[in-house]
Design a protein around this motif. Structure first.
Motif, mmCIF file in Angstrom:
data_model
loop_
_atom_site.group_PDB
_atom_site.id
_atom_site.type_symbol
_atom_site.label_atom_id
_atom_site.label_comp_id
_atom_site.label_asym_id
_atom_site.label_seq_id
_atom_site.Cartn_x
_atom_site.Cartn_y
_atom_site.Cartn_z
ATOM 1 N N THR A 56 0.843 -1.189 0.000
ATOM 2 C CA THR A 56 0.000 0.000 0.000
ATOM 3 C C THR A 56 0.881 1.244 0.000
ATOM 4 O OG1 THR A 56 -1.698 -1.121 1.301
ATOM 5 C CG2 THR A 56 -1.777 1.275 1.270
ATOM 6 N N LEU A 57 0.623 2.144 -0.902
ATOM 7 C CA LEU A 57 1.244 3.458 -0.894
ATOM 8 C C LEU A 57 0.152 4.431 -0.494
ATOM 9 C CD1 LEU A 57 3.461 5.546 -1.510
ATOM 10 C CD2 LEU A 57 2.610 5.566 -3.877
ATOM 11 N N TYR A 58 0.344 5.085 0.629
ATOM 12 C CA TYR A 58 -0.653 6.051 1.101
ATOM 13 C C TYR A 58 -0.097 7.456 0.985
ATOM 14 C CZ TYR A 58 -3.501 8.969 4.009
ATOM 15 O OH TYR A 58 -4.285 10.005 4.442
ATOM 16 N N PHE A 63 -0.190 15.763 -1.485
ATOM 17 C CA PHE A 63 1.104 15.170 -1.813
ATOM 18 C C PHE A 63 1.528 15.565 -3.223
ATOM 19 C CE2 PHE A 63 3.217 11.503 -3.920
ATOM 20 C CZ PHE A 63 4.414 11.529 -3.220
ATOM 21 N N VAL A 64 2.745 16.056 -3.344
ATOM 22 C CA VAL A 64 3.304 16.402 -4.649
ATOM 23 C C VAL A 64 4.618 15.640 -4.785
ATOM 24 C CG1 VAL A 64 4.180 18.249 -6.124
ATOM 25 C CG2 VAL A 64 2.266 18.695 -4.578
ATOM 26 N N LYS A 68 12.866 13.396 -5.768
ATOM 27 C CA LYS A 68 13.373 12.631 -4.632
ATOM 28 C C LYS A 68 12.475 11.428 -4.297
ATOM 29 C CE LYS A 68 15.494 16.614 -2.418
ATOM 30 N NZ LYS A 68 15.487 17.465 -1.215
ATOM 31 N N PHE A 69 11.214 11.515 -4.663
ATOM 32 C CA PHE A 69 10.267 10.454 -4.319
ATOM 33 C C PHE A 69 10.641 9.117 -4.940
ATOM 34 C CE2 PHE A 69 6.502 8.013 -5.605
ATOM 35 C CZ PHE A 69 6.038 7.658 -4.348
ATOM 36 N N LEU A 70 11.001 9.115 -6.211
ATOM 37 C CA LEU A 70 11.240 7.861 -6.922
ATOM 38 C C LEU A 70 12.347 7.036 -6.277
ATOM 39 C CD1 LEU A 70 10.521 5.966 -9.181
ATOM 40 C CD2 LEU A 70 12.073 7.218 -10.674
#
Length: 78
Positions: A56-58, A63-64, A68-70
């Motif tokens: 699960t990704l919550y 959220f933007v 850096k997220f990847l």
């Protein structure tokens, strides 16, 4: 690629729900709604109840994802 995407909405205004429903015609996801806003905890729980895949990704509605997220996501997944 995600096995499933779930959008849990806790009684947003009509215009916002219409925008989400429009996105749903373009992208494949489950939309879980509520007739009354029962707070963040309830919204999280009803979204989690709909999960049927191993991970699960919550994220919150504000959220933007940045570049850096990847890398952080790939590390967490592995």
């Amino acid at each position: 690629m995600f096995g499933d995407i779930i959008v849990s909405d806790d009684n947003s205004k009509g215009l916002h729900v219409q925008a989400i429903e429009h996105l749903q015609t373009r992208y494949s996801f489950k939309l879980i709604t509520a007739p009354v806003n029962r707070g963040l905890g309830n919204n999280l729980n009803k979204g989690q109840d709909a999960v049927a895949t191993p991970y699960t990704l919550y994220v919150q509605e504000d959220f933007v994802p940045t570049h850096k997220f990847l890398s952080g996501f790939e590390e967490a997944y592995s």
